[in-house]
Design a protein around this motif. Structure first.
Motif, PDB file in Angstrom:
ATOM      1  N   ARG A 119      -3.353  18.877  16.788  1.00 29.77           N
ATOM      2  CA  ARG A 119      -2.626  18.624  18.030  1.00 29.77           C
ATOM      3  C   ARG A 119      -3.534  18.232  19.188  1.00 29.77           C
ATOM      4  O   ARG A 119      -3.091  17.630  20.150  1.00 29.77           O
ATOM      5  CB  ARG A 119      -1.798  19.862  18.385  1.00 29.77           C
ATOM      6  N   GLU A 120      -4.797  18.589  19.088  1.00 30.45           N
ATOM      7  CA  GLU A 120      -5.727  18.275  20.166  1.00 30.45           C
ATOM      8  C   GLU A 120      -6.396  16.910  19.998  1.00 30.45           C
ATOM      9  O   GLU A 120      -7.241  16.527  20.803  1.00 30.45           O
ATOM     10  CB  GLU A 120      -6.813  19.367  20.258  1.00 30.45           C
ATOM     11  N   ASN A 121      -5.997  16.151  18.970  1.00 27.20           N
ATOM     12  CA  ASN A 121      -6.687  14.882  18.714  1.00 27.20           C
ATOM     13  C   ASN A 121      -5.735  13.870  18.065  1.00 27.20           C
ATOM     14  O   ASN A 121      -5.962  13.414  16.943  1.00 27.20           O
ATOM     15  CB  ASN A 121      -7.899  15.126  17.804  1.00 27.20           C
ATOM     16  N   VAL A 122      -4.661  13.526  18.782  1.00 33.07           N
ATOM     17  CA  VAL A 122      -3.685  12.551  18.288  1.00 33.07           C
ATOM     18  C   VAL A 122      -4.087  11.162  18.780  1.00 33.07           C
ATOM     19  O   VAL A 122      -4.344  10.973  19.971  1.00 33.07           O
ATOM     20  CB  VAL A 122      -2.262  12.907  18.773  1.00 33.07           C
ATOM     21  N   LEU A 123      -4.129  10.209  17.875  1.00 37.57           N
ATOM     22  CA  LEU A 123      -4.625   8.867  18.199  1.00 37.57           C
ATOM     23  C   LEU A 123      -3.469   7.887  18.397  1.00 37.57           C
ATOM     24  O   LEU A 123      -2.551   7.820  17.579  1.00 37.57           O
ATOM     25  CB  LEU A 123      -5.533   8.364  17.068  1.00 37.57           C
TER      26      LEU A 123
ATOM     27  N   LYS B 209      -7.269  -4.504  19.975  1.00 40.42           N
ATOM     28  CA  LYS B 209      -6.699  -3.181  19.781  1.00 40.42           C
ATOM     29  C   LYS B 209      -7.245  -2.194  20.821  1.00 40.42           C
ATOM     30  O   LYS B 209      -8.426  -2.145  21.098  1.00 40.42           O
ATOM     31  CB  LYS B 209      -7.008  -2.673  18.370  1.00 40.42           C
ATOM     32  N   GLU B 210      -6.338  -1.407  21.373  1.00 46.34           N
ATOM     33  CA  GLU B 210      -6.688  -0.379  22.346  1.00 46.34           C
ATOM     34  C   GLU B 210      -6.411   0.979  21.712  1.00 46.34           C
ATOM     35  O   GLU B 210      -5.348   1.196  21.139  1.00 46.34           O
ATOM     36  CB  GLU B 210      -5.847  -0.555  23.610  1.00 46.34           C
ATOM     37  N   MET B 211      -7.381   1.893  21.768  1.00 44.06           N
ATOM     38  CA  MET B 211      -7.234   3.193  21.127  1.00 44.06           C
ATOM     39  C   MET B 211      -7.400   4.305  22.154  1.00 44.06           C
ATOM     40  O   MET B 211      -8.362   4.314  22.915  1.00 44.06           O
ATOM     41  CB  MET B 211      -8.251   3.356  19.994  1.00 44.06           C
ATOM     42  N   VAL B 212      -6.445   5.239  22.145  1.00 47.87           N
ATOM     43  CA  VAL B 212      -6.443   6.348  23.103  1.00 47.87           C
ATOM     44  C   VAL B 212      -6.149   7.631  22.334  1.00 47.87           C
ATOM     45  O   VAL B 212      -5.332   7.642  21.415  1.00 47.87           O
ATOM     46  CB  VAL B 212      -5.362   6.146  24.186  1.00 47.87           C
ATOM     47  N   ARG B 213      -6.825   8.720  22.717  1.00 51.99           N
ATOM     48  CA  ARG B 213      -6.587  10.009  22.070  1.00 51.99           C
ATOM     49  C   ARG B 213      -5.871  10.961  23.029  1.00 51.99           C
ATOM     50  O   ARG B 213      -6.171  10.996  24.224  1.00 51.99           O
ATOM     51  CB  ARG B 213      -7.903  10.621  21.587  1.00 51.99           C
ATOM     52  N   PHE B 214      -4.919  11.729  22.469  1.00 48.85           N
ATOM     53  CA  PHE B 214      -4.143  12.692  23.237  1.00 48.85           C
ATOM     54  C   PHE B 214      -4.466  14.107  22.785  1.00 48.85           C
ATOM     55  O   PHE B 214      -4.795  14.350  21.630  1.00 48.85           O
ATOM     56  CB  PHE B 214      -2.638  12.481  23.039  1.00 48.85           C
ATOM     57  N   ASN B 215      -4.307  15.030  23.704  1.00 44.74           N
ATOM     58  CA  ASN B 215      -4.370  16.453  23.387  1.00 44.74           C
ATOM     59  C   ASN B 215      -3.003  17.042  23.688  1.00 44.74           C
ATOM     60  O   ASN B 215      -2.626  17.207  24.848  1.00 44.74           O
ATOM     61  CB  ASN B 215      -5.457  17.146  24.213  1.00 44.74           C
ATOM     62  N   LEU B 216      -2.236  17.341  22.647  1.00 41.92           N
ATOM     63  CA  LEU B 216      -0.887  17.867  22.847  1.00 41.92           C
ATOM     64  C   LEU B 216      -0.890  19.302  23.363  1.00 41.92           C
ATOM     65  O   LEU B 216       0.173  19.836  23.683  1.00 41.92           O
ATOM     66  CB  LEU B 216      -0.097  17.786  21.539  1.00 41.92           C
TER      67      LEU B 216
END
Length: 259
Positions: A183-187, A196-203
């Motif tokens: 959950r702390e590393n959703v791409l 391509k643009e890549m972003v990581r989320f922390n839920l």
């Protein structure tokens, strides 16, 4: 012998239970950094309407008192069916070509790429006024699709009924993350004209709501990475299978040598 076996298995079982409980307590809940008293004070990113891109499929409906002209446009959209991604489903609509244009009966070619559905609707309406009496126009995306893969309940591509789709909406459609999802590393992977643009989320962090990527765009891909526990479990299963195969092979060799 049975006593010794119990003596070995019982501590191992207790250790496995403790490890699994630690995993569920620490990483499964979302947005753990939000105090209950602040639930109504979270900032949220403003919604920006997605723009039309080449290869998008648009449902364009024009209604007017002149039924013959209106029907010719709408029938063209119905007859203009295309195969959706994967070849599984046929959808109807107007395909935006590589130049960003669509060709409408009576109205001719119109450049819609770069416009929102609202702007495209106004543009089509203005041109339709030259040929039709008081036309009303509706434009919507037929292929507003997001893909969710990895550690979720139902990984797949989902066609959204609305352009206003959030990361949480997509995860909910996919059946939520499994207990093995990080959950702390959703791409998030997004296709842009520059690449391509890549972003990581922390839920686990409420800052997600204020992220400019909180609202999704068409063809976004969300990847949920498996945890180290899931990877270790898979590796353990693989090694266990190799051990069984090696044991069987040794048994076969031993039988053959004794014949």
């Amino acid at each position: 012998m049975m006593y010794r076996l119990k003596k070995i298995l019982l501590p191992t079982l207790l250790l496995a239970i403790v490890c699994s409980s630690c995993r569920s307590n620490k990483t499964i809940p979302y947005f753990k950094n939000i105090p209950e008293s602040e639930y109504n004070k979270i900032r949220q990113s403003a919604f920006t309407e997605p723009t039309i891109l080449p290869d998008d499929i648009l449902d364009i409906t024009i209604q007017t008192a002149e039924l013959t002209a209106s029907n010719s446009i709408n029938e063209a959209a119905t007859n203009n069916s295309v195969v959706a991604a994967g070849g599984q489903q046929r959808v109807t609509g107007f395909v935006v070509d590589k130049e960003g244009e669509v060709e409408l009966p009576i109205l001719g070619r119109m450049k819609l790429a770069g416009l929102t559905s609202y702007e495209a609707r106004n543009l089509i309406r203005e041109k339709a006024k030259k040929y039709l009496i008081q036309p009303t126009v509706q434009v919507r995306f037929v292929n507003f699709k997001v893909t969710i893969i990895g550690e979720v309940g139902r990984p797949s591509s989902y066609t959204m009924p609305s352009e206003r789709v959030t990361v949480l909406d997509a995860i909910g459609l996919a059946g939520d993350l499994t207990i093995y999802g990080k959950r702390e590393n959703v791409l998030l992977i997004r296709e842009t004209p520059e690449g391509k643009e890549m972003v990581r989320f922390n839920l686990n962090d409420s800052k997600l709501f204020d992220s400019p990527y909180y609202y999704l765009k068409q063809n976004d891909i969300i990847y949920v990475e498996p945890s180290k526990g899931k990877i270790a479990s898979a590796e353990s299963s693989r090694f266990s299978m190799l051990a069984v195969i090696a044991s069987l092979a040794s048994t076969v060799v031993l039988i053959i040598t004794r014949l």
